[in-house]
Design an enzyme around this catalytic site. Structure first.
Site, mmCIF file in Angstrom:
data_model
loop_
_atom_site.group_PDB
_atom_site.id
_atom_site.type_symbol
_atom_site.label_atom_id
_atom_site.label_comp_id
_atom_site.label_asym_id
_atom_site.label_seq_id
_atom_site.Cartn_x
_atom_site.Cartn_y
_atom_site.Cartn_z
ATOM 1 N N SER A 12 -89.409 47.215 81.070
ATOM 2 C CA SER A 12 -89.169 46.852 79.669
ATOM 3 C C SER A 12 -90.024 45.710 79.104
ATOM 4 O O SER A 12 -90.005 45.478 77.903
ATOM 5 C CB SER A 12 -87.699 46.499 79.466
ATOM 6 O OG SER A 12 -86.922 47.661 79.465
ATOM 7 N N LYS A 14 -86.319 37.720 72.455
ATOM 8 C CA LYS A 14 -85.675 39.034 72.492
ATOM 9 C C LYS A 14 -84.186 38.818 72.241
ATOM 10 O O LYS A 14 -83.607 37.841 72.737
ATOM 11 C CB LYS A 14 -85.907 39.668 73.869
ATOM 12 C CG LYS A 14 -85.358 41.079 74.012
ATOM 13 C CD LYS A 14 -85.742 41.697 75.361
ATOM 14 C CE LYS A 14 -85.233 43.123 75.505
ATOM 15 N NZ LYS A 14 -85.592 43.743 76.791
ATOM 16 N N SER A 18 -87.772 48.386 76.735
ATOM 17 C CA SER A 18 -86.830 47.998 75.711
ATOM 18 C C SER A 18 -87.282 46.799 74.866
ATOM 19 O O SER A 18 -86.766 46.589 73.768
ATOM 20 C CB SER A 18 -85.484 47.662 76.351
ATOM 21 O OG SER A 18 -85.576 46.504 77.161
#
Lengths: 95, 481
Positions: B174, B75, B150
């Site tokens: 997330s 990420k 997210s």
């Protein structure tokens, strides 16, 4: 509780955060909505409850006060917007 | 190649069925082919091939290790030395990280190959990946739907097989929510289990990194690499890391599953509820005992979270001031103008909304009414979990009220977006670990089951998920792209 556009401008100034004039109205509406949501916490009696700052109720560890990092000024300043002679440059603060 | 599990790939790399370079090239090819999903912000092709070559040499020398030569993706919240680390924001569009996050260091040491950095909501604030400066990610199951957020890029990349597995971070859901929307297995560990060093901070008392994978077995291997005490993270917990794969095969007979009635009331869509019931029935067949429980304070998780998270966010994001790194506006008139315009021009609307909210909640006169009150509510929520988990081994429930919603559907109404995080947020407030496991579909879109356990019971959660995956095939389903 609801906020006014003036409140929002004041909060934005506290946060040193530029917001577009045309967005002030929607922030005012959204923040007021969030405050309404938060007011629900009032339903719960929390007298005598200790605030919880850490999910495992730990306190921060301290380390011995000795130097562990090497000086990497040049390396870190390589990504800075504006530097000169090892210093970060900003607009003049004192005339 | 891209359909194999981590242990299968490790075997194939050792029997020289293919090399790490070949495997890496295969994934790089797939990433190019599926660029339209927008899962990656940066593809680190050169670095990946160099790392793969080095891994092949280590493999040839007979070195062991499940992740050696394995193509993974991070990420874009984890600082990666020499690589753009944007956190999904214009603010860090020019930020080449000058150091590695501990999580990145750990993967490097194991010889994993970094394919690139994955798309995400700006500064991890969002539930749909629509707040990213780099544009929305498309859900590989339905490209008109969001992948969740997210960690939307992570979930989409794993689901579309554009990486073997990926990392994510979870502040209010997330990891779990995008895992549910994309039909993959995601685990948010106990707060403090995975180092936050070099993981760009959103809300420091809630943020936690974790694995996003195709199965519980893969997630166990990934968590093994990520977990552990780190002196550089002052909130890292100094507890031994168990062998997460060792207990995967333990039988579930006698397992006590708690179903909080608050998780199955109004707001949960009928189709999701039905799929979850089927999954819970599967657990009954595996010998588990299902018990109805109540956690009365869960309903206040959203208000408490939307005080605590923005408050911490407003403090954390004050470091982005246009002085030392990141975006700086053109021709600032004075220092205040430099701060105000740099931040104003580089932050997106959702980030601004949360900074404003947090600044207000922490400002003089409101601190006790909002922040302290929310921390008190947080303790009561945490006690609900303590009580429940003294009675049952795991808690199960939905991850999301519905399956993945359409791109653009909720962007105009931030509060309705926040309310959809109802099932995931309380877990972060309590700091307990939780997983999302794919358990079926509704109208072609995946449904996730949430499994929640006690602090440091990640091994138990992985075991509970793995046993389900031994008797069902949902985790093996891949989108037809």
């Amino acid at each position: 509780m609801s906020l006014t556009a003036d409140d929002v401008n004041k909060i934005a100034h506290l946060a040193r955060l530029g917001i577009d004039k045309q967005d002030v109205e929607s922030y005012t509406k959204d923040l007021s909505g969030m405050l309404e949501l938060m007011a629900r916490m009032g339903e719960l009696d929390t007298s005598g409850v200790e605030p919880m700052a850490h999910p495992l109720d730990q306190v921060q560890r301290l380390r011995p006060d000795v130097v562990t990092e090497t000086n990497q000024r040049g390396h870190f300043q390589a990504i800075a917007p504006k530097v000169e002679d090892g210093l970060y440059l900003v607009p003049k603060v004192i005339e | 190649m891209h359909t194999q599990s981590i242990s299968q790939l490790a075997r194939s790399l050792r029997t020289r069925e293919f090399s790490s370079v070949e495997l890496t090239q295969h994934f790089l090819q797939r990433i190019k082919q599926h660029q339209d999903l927008n899962a990656y912000i940066t593809v680190t092709e050169e670095l990946a091939l160099a790392q793969a070559k080095a891994a092949d040499e280590r493999l040839a020398a007979g070195e062991d290790g499940l992740l050696l030569g394995l193509p993974i993706a991070q990420k874009d919240i984890f600082c990666t030395l020499g690589v753009k680390t944007s956190c999904g924001s214009k603010m860090l569009d020019n930020f080449i990280a000058p150091y590695n996050a501990t999580v990145v260091e750990k993967f490097n040491a194991q010889g994993a190959v970094l394919l690139g950095k994955l798309n995400m909501d700006e500064f991890a604030m969002g539930s749909s990946n629509e707040t990213s400066y780099y544009g929305v990610v498309k859900n590989p199951w339905d490209t008109t739907a969001v992948p969740g957020g997210s960690s939307g890029g992570s979930a989409a990349a794993v689901a579309a097989r554009l990486a073997v597995c990926a990392t994510g971070t979870d502040t209010g859901g997330s990891i779990r929510q995008p895992a549910a929307f994309c039909g993959i297995t995601g685990l948010k560990p106990t707060y403090g289990r995975v180092s936050r060093y070099g993981m760009i901070a959103y809300a420091s008392s809630l943020d936690q990194g974790g694995p996003m994978a195709r199965s519980a077995e893969d997630a166990a291997a990934l968590l093994q690499a990520m977990a552990g005490f780190d002196e550089r993270d002052s909130t890292s917990v100094n507890q031994p890391v168990p062998d997460y794969s060792a207990g995967l095969d333990n039988p579930l007979a006698g397992l006590k599953i708690g179903l909080p009635k608050e998780f199955f009331s109004d707001g949960l869509s009928d189709d999701v509820a039905q799929v979850l019931q089927d999954a819970i029935d599967e657990y009954r067949k595996l010998g588990a005992q299902v018990i109805d429980i109540s956690m009365p304070n869960l309903k206040l998780a959203i208000p408490a979270y939307y005080v605590i998270a923005p408050a911490e966010c407003s403090a954390n994001l004050s470091r982005f001031d246009g002085v030392r790194f990141g975006y700086r506006c053109e021709n600032p008139a004075d220092l205040t103008d430099l701060y105000t315009r740099s931040r104003g021009e580089a932050f997106g609307k959702e980030v601004k909304r949360r900074i404003l909210m947090g600044t207000y909640a922490l400002s003089a006169g409101y601190y006790d009414a909002y922040y302290i009150k929310a921390q008190k509510v947080r303790r009561l929520i945490s006690e609900d979990f303590k009580k429940a988990l003294a009675e049952v081994d795991v808690i199960m429930g939905p991850v999301t009220p519905t399956t993945a919603f359409g791109i653009g559907e909720k962007m105009g109404d931030p509060i309705s977006m926040y309310l959809a995080d109802i099932y995931t947020i309380a877990i972060n407030l309590a700091g307990v670990p939780a997983m999302s496991v794919p358990v079926g579909f509704s109208n072609g879109k995946p449904v996730g089951l949430q499994i929640i356990g006690n602090h440091f019971a990640e091994d138990r959660l992985l075991n509970v998920a793995h046993q389900y995956q031994q008797v069902t095939g949902w985790h093996q389903q891949a989108p037809d792209i």
